[in-house]
Design an enzyme around this catalytic site. Structure first.
Site, PDB file in Angstrom:
ATOM      1  N   HIS A  16      27.792  44.571  46.281  1.00 23.62           N
ATOM      2  CA  HIS A  16      28.274  43.498  45.403  1.00 23.62           C
ATOM      3  C   HIS A  16      28.441  42.233  46.234  1.00 23.62           C
ATOM      4  CE1 HIS A  16      31.283  42.298  41.981  1.00 23.62           C
ATOM      5  NE2 HIS A  16      30.694  41.226  42.493  1.00 23.62           N
ATOM      6  N   HIS A  18      26.896  38.120  45.943  1.00 31.60           N
ATOM      7  CA  HIS A  18      26.052  37.114  45.277  1.00 31.60           C
ATOM      8  C   HIS A  18      25.455  36.260  46.383  1.00 31.60           C
ATOM      9  CE1 HIS A  18      27.921  37.901  41.282  1.00 31.60           C
ATOM     10  NE2 HIS A  18      28.911  38.311  42.061  1.00 31.60           N
ATOM     11  N   HIS A 196      29.211  43.128  35.767  1.00 31.81           N
ATOM     12  CA  HIS A 196      30.593  42.781  36.077  1.00 31.81           C
ATOM     13  C   HIS A 196      31.426  43.088  34.824  1.00 31.81           C
ATOM     14  CE1 HIS A 196      28.899  40.629  39.437  1.00 31.81           C
ATOM     15  NE2 HIS A 196      30.023  40.022  39.766  1.00 31.81           N
ATOM     16  N   GLU A 199      37.046  42.521  35.686  1.00 33.36           N
ATOM     17  CA  GLU A 199      37.498  41.656  36.789  1.00 33.36           C
ATOM     18  C   GLU A 199      38.670  40.836  36.224  1.00 33.36           C
ATOM     19  OE1 GLU A 199      34.675  38.628  38.008  1.00 33.36           O
ATOM     20  OE2 GLU A 199      35.753  38.177  39.864  1.00 33.36           O
ATOM     21  N   ASP A 278      31.625  36.883  47.144  1.00 39.35           N
ATOM     22  CA  ASP A 278      31.160  35.533  47.509  1.00 39.35           C
ATOM     23  C   ASP A 278      31.844  35.156  48.826  1.00 39.35           C
ATOM     24  OD1 ASP A 278      29.731  34.699  44.891  1.00 39.35           O
ATOM     25  OD2 ASP A 278      31.665  35.485  44.228  1.00 39.35           O
TER      26      ASP A 278
HETATM   27  N1  ADE Z   1      29.384  34.976  40.140  1.00 37.80           N
HETATM   28  C1  ADE Z   1      29.623  34.895  41.448  1.00 37.80           C
HETATM   29  N2  ADE Z   1      30.758  35.547  41.758  1.00 37.80           N
HETATM   30  C2  ADE Z   1      31.245  36.056  40.604  1.00 37.80           C
HETATM   31  C3  ADE Z   1      32.363  36.846  40.257  1.00 37.80           C
HETATM   32  N3  ADE Z   1      33.266  37.240  41.163  1.00 37.80           N
HETATM   33  N4  ADE Z   1      32.546  37.167  38.970  1.00 37.80           N
HETATM   34  C4  ADE Z   1      31.675  36.768  38.056  1.00 37.80           C
HETATM   35  N5  ADE Z   1      30.596  36.044  38.315  1.00 37.80           N
HETATM   36  C5  ADE Z   1      30.372  35.694  39.582  1.00 37.80           C
HETATM   37 ZN    ZN Z   2      30.669  39.337  41.685  1.00 41.18          ZN
END
Ligand code: ADE
Ligand code: ZN
Length: 333
Positions: A16, A18, A196, A199, A278
């Site tokens: 996970h 991006h 996703h 969250e 990220d």
């Molecule tokens: N795009 C990049 N990071 C993300 C995240 N944590 N949740 C949803 N979309 C994303």
């Molecule tokens: Zn993510």
């Protein structure tokens, strides 16, 4: 072996991340300059000061703005290559990384430009660094179903280079059900699927990802704990959750790392994995995430090893490859 030595020594898979979220301010400045694109910051320090998010949307606004400087194939190559260099430092030996084509195609960058740059970096990572990787194409859930269908269409000629499709961006108000038909078509075309869910959104979105999208993994999923019936299902189906501790802290999904539920989930038998999401925006890569939870939750060596084992079990590599890495983990002290 102490905890830090073990964390560094463990081979890991990252499931996970991006790729646009690995964009370090220094590289962002360099690429902006060579593409002659203005960014609203004077210095790397100013960029970092802008990273004071309090929820997912306030992060996404800055994340999408940063990605605007990526234009040429070489930009995507450089972005991914910089991430692979971090993988070496953290002993991440396999990675399945998300990319968001719509963030780029919406600005007139060709789909081919994005994927060719990323693929070339993946190929070089295998030959020069010994790191294996797969690409996962995410649909932006704040955009329409039609836009997702069009993106899927663009991906079909690259089917062999994309292992799965995913779903990211603003969660609340954009439930998995919005993309049920797109995911059915993606599965028919032979893609694996992830999404996703849970969250910022409720446990209900995790149910939808399972029942309607028929996902192979849930990304995040930490809010599943609010629903005991869902928890039983995740455990029974060995459904992986790709958890991102530093992301959860930075986006205020949890107030304090000591309150993170990853250890409880692990102890209950949920197949949780550790990931960076990220990392350029959230304060750290894979090992920073391991160190943060290990310290805040006082994880044992056995638990750290289990998290690394889970990362391979939950990955899309072959059974033989999984076995090879798991044996290496088990041989560590
Ligand atoms: N795009 C990049 N990071 C993300 C995240 N944590 N949740 C949803 N979309 C994303
Ligand atoms: Zn993510």
């Amino acid at each position: 072996m102490n905890q830090l030595e073990l964390i560094c020594a463990l081979p890991k898979a990252e499931l996970h991340v991006h790729i646009e979220g690995t964009f370090e301010p220094e590289l962002m400045f360099a690429i902006a300059q060579r593409n002659q694109i203005d960014i609203p910051y004077q210095s790397v320090e100013e960029v970092k000061q802008a990273y004071n998010f309090h929820n997912l949307q306030s992060f996404l606004d800055i994340y999408y703005a940063g990605a605007q400087v990526l234009v040429h194939e070489q930009d995507f190559y450089d972005l991914a290559w910089a991430y692979f260099e971090k993988c070496v430092e953290d002993r991440v030996v396999h990675t399945e990384m998300f990319f968001d084509p719509q963030t780029h195609t919406e600005r007139g960058v060709a789909f081919a430009t994005v994927i060719n740059g990323l693929q070339r970096a993946c190929d070089d990572a295998q030959t020069k660094l010994g790191i294996s990787s797969n690409l996962i194409m995410c649909f932006l859930r704040h955009l329409s179903e039609d836009a997702a269908f069009a993106t899927l269409e663009q991906a079909l000629p690259y089917k062999d280079q994309i292992i799965a499709v995913g779903l990211d961006s603003s969660e609340v108000g954009h439930p998995p059900s919005k993309f049920e038909r797109v995911f059915a078509k993606a599965r028919e075309a032979g893609f694996l699927v992830v999404a996703h869910a849970g969250e910022e959104g409720p446990a209900e979105y995790v149910w939808e990802a399972l029942d309607l999208l028929k996902v192979n993994r849930i990304d995040h999923g930490v809010r599943s704990e609010e629903d005991p019936v869902l928890m039983q299902r995740l455990i029974a189906e060995k459904m992986p959750l790709t958890v991102c501790p530093l992301s959860n802290l930075k986006l205020c999904v949890v107030d304090d790392m000591a309150q993170h539920n990853i250890r409880r989930l692990l102890q209950q038998g949920v197949k949780v994995t550790v990931n960076s999401d990220d990392p350029s925006y959230f304060g750290g890569y894979m090992n920073d995430n391991f160190v943060a939870i290990s310290q805040a939750l006082d994880l044992s060596n056995a638990e750290l090893k289990q998290l690394a084992v889970n990362s391979f079990e939950a990955s899309f590599i072959s059974a033989e490859e999984k076995q090879k890495w798991i044996e290496q983990i088990q041989a560590l002290g």
